[in-house]
Design an enzyme around this catalytic site. Structure first.
Site, PDB file in Angstrom:
ATOM      1  N   ARG A 161       0.884  -1.306  -0.021  1.00 42.08           N
ATOM      2  CA  ARG A 161      -0.016  -0.110   0.147  1.00 42.08           C
ATOM      3  C   ARG A 161       0.910   1.379  -0.179  1.00 42.08           C
ATOM      4  O   ARG A 161       0.529   2.390  -0.406  1.00 42.08           O
ATOM      5  CB  ARG A 161      -0.951  -0.182   1.481  1.00 42.08           C
ATOM      6  CG  ARG A 161      -1.762  -0.977   1.251  1.00 42.08           C
ATOM      7  CD  ARG A 161      -2.901  -0.862   2.268  1.00 42.08           C
ATOM      8  NE  ARG A 161      -3.872  -1.876   2.042  1.00 42.08           N
ATOM      9  CZ  ARG A 161      -4.861  -2.216   3.098  1.00 42.08           C
ATOM     10  NH1 ARG A 161      -4.302  -2.155   4.164  1.00 42.08           N
ATOM     11  NH2 ARG A 161      -5.882  -2.875   2.760  1.00 42.08           N
TER      12      ARG A 161
ATOM     13  N   LYS B 112     -18.875 -17.279   2.175  1.00 38.77           N
ATOM     14  CA  LYS B 112     -20.382 -17.353   2.283  1.00 38.77           C
ATOM     15  C   LYS B 112     -21.188 -16.478   1.246  1.00 38.77           C
ATOM     16  O   LYS B 112     -20.683 -15.759   0.711  1.00 38.77           O
ATOM     17  CB  LYS B 112     -20.827 -16.718   3.760  1.00 38.77           C
ATOM     18  CG  LYS B 112     -20.309 -17.594   4.909  1.00 38.77           C
ATOM     19  CD  LYS B 112     -20.574 -16.695   6.042  1.00 38.77           C
ATOM     20  CE  LYS B 112     -20.261 -17.619   7.242  1.00 38.77           C
ATOM     21  NZ  LYS B 112     -20.837 -16.977   8.549  1.00 38.77           N
TER      22      LYS B 112
ATOM     23  N   GLY C 206     -10.125  -9.300  -0.814  1.00 39.93           N
ATOM     24  CA  GLY C 206      -8.837  -9.771  -0.096  1.00 39.93           C
ATOM     25  C   GLY C 206      -8.393 -10.999  -0.426  1.00 39.93           C
ATOM     26  O   GLY C 206      -7.294 -11.210  -0.783  1.00 39.93           O
TER      27      GLY C 206
ATOM     28  N   GLY D 120     -13.257  -4.002   0.157  1.00 42.81           N
ATOM     29  CA  GLY D 120     -14.478  -3.784   0.513  1.00 42.81           C
ATOM     30  C   GLY D 120     -14.826  -2.441  -0.591  1.00 42.81           C
ATOM     31  O   GLY D 120     -16.083  -2.595  -0.884  1.00 42.81           O
TER      32      GLY D 120
END
Ligand code: AMP
Length: 401
Positions: free
Chosen positions: A35, A198, A354, A377
Site C-alpha cells: 500500500r 459465504k 482480499g 471492500g
C-alpha cells in the site's frame, strides 16, 4: 476525472489522503508495504512539479484515542527509504504543531501526520475536524481507494473545503478506470468468478453483476448453499440454511437474464477442516455424511477453465476452495492460471477482494492479470452501488463549478 496529471503542484502544499494501513509485526516491522509503494507515484508527481507533500492516513483500528501500537511513526523510516528522502512527522494530525510543520514545509519536503483515527471525528466525518485538516494544505489529493467507501472526514467530507483544488491520485484513478472498464466497457463474453466462504457477503454483488455478465462461476464455501438449495446432499460442508431461498432466487434471476451459471460438479471432500484430513473426490450433490467440501474437483476445474478461456472480460472475487491449505488449493490455483492464460490471449481481468488478491500473489501471477485491486471492500461496494462516497465527493463538486 481530474487527476494529479491535470494539476500543477508548483509551490503548493498537497494534502494527500493515502492508505498506509499496512500490517505490522510485534516489533513494528512492516510485513507488507504494497500500500505504501502504491502511493509513491502520486507523491513523486507532486514533488516533481515543485510542490511539497503532507500525508495523512489511518492505521489499524484504534479506539478513537492515541494508541502506541497504531502510531504512524513506526512507518516513517521505511517511507523515507521508499521516497529516498527524509520524511518529517507530526505527532498529532491536527493542532499547533501539525500546523506549523505544514506551514514551514519547503519545496520537495514531505510530512507525515499521525494516525487520523486517533480522533473519533475522523470516522464520524465531523465537519470541523475535516476543516482543521484542510487548513494544512493548498490542494487535496485523494489516493486512498481502500477507504473510499467510507464517508470519513479525510476521505469525503474534506473535499468541500477545496472547491477548486481537489484531484484523484494515481491509485484512485487506476482503480476507478479498471472497474469502469469491467462494468461499463466490458468486451463480451464477460465472466464473473465468485468464491469465498459465504453467500451472504456476495448477494448484492451477484445481483448487480447479473445485469452485466454472460457467465457466473460459483465456487468456494458458498457453492454448497446453492447445491443444497437444489436438493443436493452436502454432508458437513459450510451451508447457510437461511440463504437457500436466496440461492434459488439468484439461479432463477440468472436464467431470466440469460446468464449461464456454472456450479461445481465435483468436490474434494474431507473428514475435517484440516490440511491432513482424509479426503476424497466426490459428486458435489452426493457428499457422504461426515465429509465437508473444501475445494472444487478436477471436472469442475476443467469446465470452469474452459469458460474462462473463451471470456473477453473476467472479474474474480473469492477463492474457489480453502486455498490457504495446500491440500485444497488446487481449484483456486487452476482458476488463477486460467485467468492469467486468458489475459495473455487478450482478455481484460480484474482481481478484487482480499482473498483472491492474496491467491493471485501466492501463485506469482499478479503481473499476468490486467489489474489487481488494492481495496477489497471498496471494490465490492463500488460494483454494488455504482460509486463511492470518496469518489463522489471529488466529482460532484467539480461538476458544480
Ligand atoms: P471471503 O472472505 O468470503 O471471500 O472468504 C474467503 C475464505 O473462504 C477463505 O479463507 C477460504 O479458505 C474460505 N473458503 C473457500 N472455500 C471454502 C470451503 N469450501 N469451505 C470453507 N471455507 C472456504
Amino acid at each position: 476525472m481530474k487527476t494529479v496529471d491535470n494539476y500543477n503542484f508548483k509551490s503548493k502544499r498537497a494534502l494527500i489522503r493515502v492508505d498506509f494501513n499496512v500490517p505490522l509485526d510485534a516489533g513494528f516491522n512492516i510485513t507488507d508495504d504494497s500500500r505504501m509503494r502504491a502511493a509513491i507515484p502520486t507523491i513523486n508527481k507532486v514533488l516533481a512539479d515543485g510542490g511539497s507533500v503532507i500525508l495523512m492516513s489511518h492505521l489499524g483500528r484504534p479506539k478513537d484515542v492515541p494508541e502506541e501500537k497504531y502510531s504512524l511513526k513506526h512507518i516513517v523510516k521505511h517511507l523515507s527509504t521508499l521516497l529516498n528522502k527524509p520524511v518529517s512527522f507530526a505527532p498529532d494530525c491536527i493542532g499547533a504543531e501539525a500546523k506549523s510543520k505544514a506551514k514551514e514545509l519547503k519545496t520537495g519536503e514531505v510530512l507525515l501526520l499521525e494516525n487520523l483515527r486517533f480522533y473519533k471525528q475522523e470516522t464520524a466525518g465531523t465537519d470541523s475536524f475535516a476543516q482543521e485538516l484542510a487548513s494544512l494544505g493548498d490542494v487535496y489529493v485523494n489516493d486512498a481507494f481502500g477507504t473510499a467507501h467510507r464517508a470519513h472526514a479525510s476521505t469525503t467530507v474534506i473535499a468541500k473545503f477545496f472547491p477548486n483544488d481537489k484531484v484523484f491520485g494515481y491509485v484512485m484513478a487506476n482503480e476507478i478506470a479498471s472497474i469502469d472498464k469491467v462494468l461499463n466497457g466490458a468486451e463480451k463474453p464477460m465472466t464473473a468468478v465468485i468464491g469465498g466462504a459465504k453467500v451472504s457477503g456476495k448477494i448484492l454483488i451477484i445481483d448487480k453483476l447479473l445485469d452485466k455478465i454472460d457467465n457466473l462461476i460459483i465456487g468456494g464455501g458458498m457453492a454448497y448453499t446453492f447445491i443444497k438449495a437444489q436438493g443436493g446432499k452436502v454432508g458437513s460442508s459450510l451451508v447457510e440454511d437461511d440463504k437457500l431461498d436466496i440461492a434459488l432466487k439468484i439461479m432463477q434471476d440468472a436464467k431470466a437474464k440469460g446468464v449461464n451459471i456454472y456450479l461445481p460438479l465435483d468436490t474434494i471432500a474431507a473428514k475435517a477442516f484440516s490440511n491432513d484430513a482424509e479426503s476424497t473426490t466426490v459428486d458435489i450433490k452426493n457428499i457422504p455424511d461426515g465429509f465437508m467440501g473444501l475445494d472444487i474437483g478436477p471436472v469442475s476445474e476443467k469446465i470452469f477453465a474452459e469458460v474462462i478461456n473463451v471470456s473477453k472480460t473476467i472479474l474474480w472475487n473469492g477463492p474457489l476452495g480453502v486455498f490457504e491449505m495446500s491440500s485444497f488449493e488446487h481449484g483456486t490455483k487452476a482458476m488463477a492460471v486460467a485467468i492469467a492464460a486468458a489475459t495473455k490471449k487478450g482478455a481484460y481481468s480484474l482481481i478484487g477482494g482480499g482473498d483472491s488478491v492474496a491467491a493471485i500473489h501466492k501463485y506469482n501471477l499478479a503481473d499476468q492479470v490486467s489489474y489487481v485491486s488494492t481495496g477489497g471492500g471498496a471494490l465490492l461496494e463500488y460494483i454494488e452501488s455504482g460509486s463511492l462516497p470518496g469518489v463522489k465527493a471529488l466529482e460532484e463538486q467539480l461538476i458544480k463549478l
